[in-house]
Design an enzyme around this catalytic site. Structure first.
Site, PDB file in Angstrom:
ATOM      1  N   GLY A  95     -10.085  35.721   9.855  1.00 31.36           N
ATOM      2  CA  GLY A  95     -11.225  35.072   9.191  1.00 31.36           C
ATOM      3  C   GLY A  95     -10.955  33.633   8.794  1.00 31.36           C
ATOM      4  O   GLY A  95     -11.637  33.100   7.924  1.00 31.36           O
ATOM      5  N   LYS A 146     -13.056  17.255   6.419  1.00 34.51           N
ATOM      6  CA  LYS A 146     -12.413  17.394   5.101  1.00 34.51           C
ATOM      7  C   LYS A 146     -11.783  16.064   4.666  1.00 34.51           C
ATOM      8  O   LYS A 146     -11.846  15.699   3.497  1.00 34.51           O
ATOM      9  CB  LYS A 146     -11.350  18.503   5.161  1.00 34.51           C
ATOM     10  CG  LYS A 146     -11.973  19.893   5.355  1.00 34.51           C
ATOM     11  CD  LYS A 146     -10.918  20.907   5.738  1.00 34.51           C
ATOM     12  CE  LYS A 146     -11.473  22.305   5.849  1.00 34.51           C
ATOM     13  NZ  LYS A 146     -10.530  23.254   6.442  1.00 34.51           N
TER      14      LYS A 146
END
Ligand code: NAP
Ligand code: HSE
Length: 437
Positions: free
Chosen positions: A188, A206
């Site tokens: 995940g 980011k």
């Protein structure tokens, strides 16, 4: 905000399902932390017919956004769908209606963050996005609050969990790229399109967010140079180890005379450097503040638990700051910052190429580099035993050189008849571009 906190969840995948389960399983503790009960109104998904065993029993699930975005009693919208649209439209709608928003969406924040923060402020709503960078690591809050007294000069980071997991599995365990990426997906960590991870997009989003907050000026995702990890191969890991380096997907930005250079690319980091020791799904961000000096934040950078930790942390902060959300107000992001070209970067370089194994070849190679003013720190020639008579592998480490000169030298090397294919080029950061190790 109502006596309790009404929450709508947009997205019930890896992160959303974990958020929903935690809100249900830890309801009492979270009520104490929020100062009021938290009530999850439902979850928005793409396919409402799909069985959702990972969600709390009885949680309403819909594929109609208006059911949640326009519902009475929803105070906070948590957006964990991903992608630019329709997530951006839903965030805007929620903020316009005065609802607070928590998002983990770096793509939206990197592309539209300044406008969304202004929209939130205009509507007296909070927009919190701790989960958008570094998974579970508290970094947005510290940047805008605890380190606000600092002029920040540099940000260096390992901020993609998937690629750091892949690079670590290859370097440490000899795993293949494909098997390591499949594991990251199963855990995940990866984006729904993992090319965003491996091609450096996710880290660029980011870094744009961190740079805008750190340097207090709009830095957008296209401003960030990026190169991914697909072209690394086993030989690069072998030579990196031999030369005393680890390979990391480095995200680095620096303020130089009022302008910013922001870049994401694989880099050789000295094994002793703190970022070189950040392995697996762990991420780390180091900042150079005028007052604090170098400070480093480290923790799990991806995964449902780590991300839910940041999302719910934001939700609790908003609940405590109700009704205005004012305590969560972020400083305004200033005007666009001038961006410095990658071509002017100065660092050391690793070049690996295959060349004919005969007299005079090395002189042609070193001559091409010398002609561009690139000075060599070391040259290693390796003859592959099974290849006797075939091309030899040549590994070159340069002194500090300018990116544009090294790129031009690489093009000239490729054009030499004695060189087989394009040289592999990896930047080396040995303390001049990152914090002193
Ligand atoms: P995911 O597993 O792919 O889940 C996405 C969820 O959103 C699914 O429930 C999906 O519905 C729903 N969704 C997607 N598009 C939709 C649409 N157009 N309309 C309605 N529902 C839609 O993604 P994730 O890993 O949970 O990540 C979610 C967000 O968190 C992304 O922004 C990601 O970048 C960010 N994030 C993730 C991590 C991580 O470690 N995974 C860490 C930090 C931040 P279906 O279930 O019906 O497909
Ligand atoms: N896909 C992202 C990563 C999720 O691997 O870092 C966390 O933002």
């Amino acid at each position: 905000m109502s006596a309790g906190v009404g929450v709508a969840l947009l997205g019930a995948g890896a992160v959303g399902a974990q958020v929903a389960r935690t809100l249900a399983d830890d309801a009492d503790a979270l009520e104490r932390a929020a100062g009021r009960p938290i009530r999850l109104a439902g979850a928005l998904v793409r396919d409402s017919a799909k069985p959702r065993p990972g969600l709390p029993a009885g949680l309403p699930v819909t594929d109609d956004p208006s059911v949640l975005l326009e519902a009475e009693g929803v105070d906070v919208v948590i957006e964990v769908m991903g992608g630019e649209q329709p997530a951006l439209a839903y965030i805007e709608a929620a903020l316009r209606s005065g609802r607070h928003v928590v998002t983990a969406n770096k793509k939206v924040m990197a592309r539209r963050g300044p406008e969304l923060l202004a929209l939130a402020a205009a509507n007296n709503a909070a927009l919190a996005f701790e989960a958008s960078v570094g998974g579970g690591i508290p970094i947005i809050g510290p940047l805008v609050r605890d380190l606000a007294a600092n002029r920040i000069a540099a940000v260096n980071a390992v901020i993609n969990g998937t690629t750091n997991y892949v690079l670590t599995r290859i370097a440490r365990d000899g795993a293949s790229y494909e098997e390591a990426l499949a594991e990251a997906q199963r855990n995940g960590y990866a984006e729904s399109d993992p090319s965003e991870d491996v091609d450096g997009e996710d880290a660029a989003y980011k870094l744009a967010i961190l740079s805008a907050l750190a340097f207090r000026g709009a830095v957008r995702e296209p401003d960030v140079f990026r190169e991914g990890i697909r072209n690394l191969d086993a030989a690069d890991f072998r030579y990196a180890r031999e030369l005393g380096y680890a390979i990391k997907l480095l995200a680095a930005s620096r303020l130089e005379n009022g302008a910013v250079r922001a870049r994401v690319h694989p880099a050789f980091l000295p094994e002793r450097h703190p970022l070189a020791k950040v392995d697996g799904v762990y991420n780390a961000v180091e900042l150079e503040g005028g007052l604090v000096g170098w400070a480093m934040f480290q923790g799990p950078g991806a995964g449902p638990g780590a991300t839910a930790s940041a999302v719910i942390g934001d939700l609790l902060a908003i609940a405590r700051a109700a009704p205005s959300g004012g305590a969560l107000a972020y400083p305004e992001v200033g005007a666009r910052v001038p961006i410095l070209p990658m071509a002017d970067l100065e660092t050391k370089y690793y070049l690996r190429l295959r060349a004919a194994d005969r007299p005079g070849v090395m002189a042609q190679i070193t001559g091409a580099l010398g002609a561009m003013g690139v000075s060599l720190a070391s040259v290693i020639q390796k003859e592959a035993p099974e290849d006797a008579g075939g091309p030899a592998e040549v590994v070159i480490v340069t002194h500090r050189a300018r990116e544009r000169d090294v790129q031009e030298a690489a093009r000239q090397l490729e054009a030499l008849s004695v060189v087989c294919g394009p040289p592999k080029l990896i930047r080396i950061e040995d303390g001049s571009g990152v914090s002193p190790a």
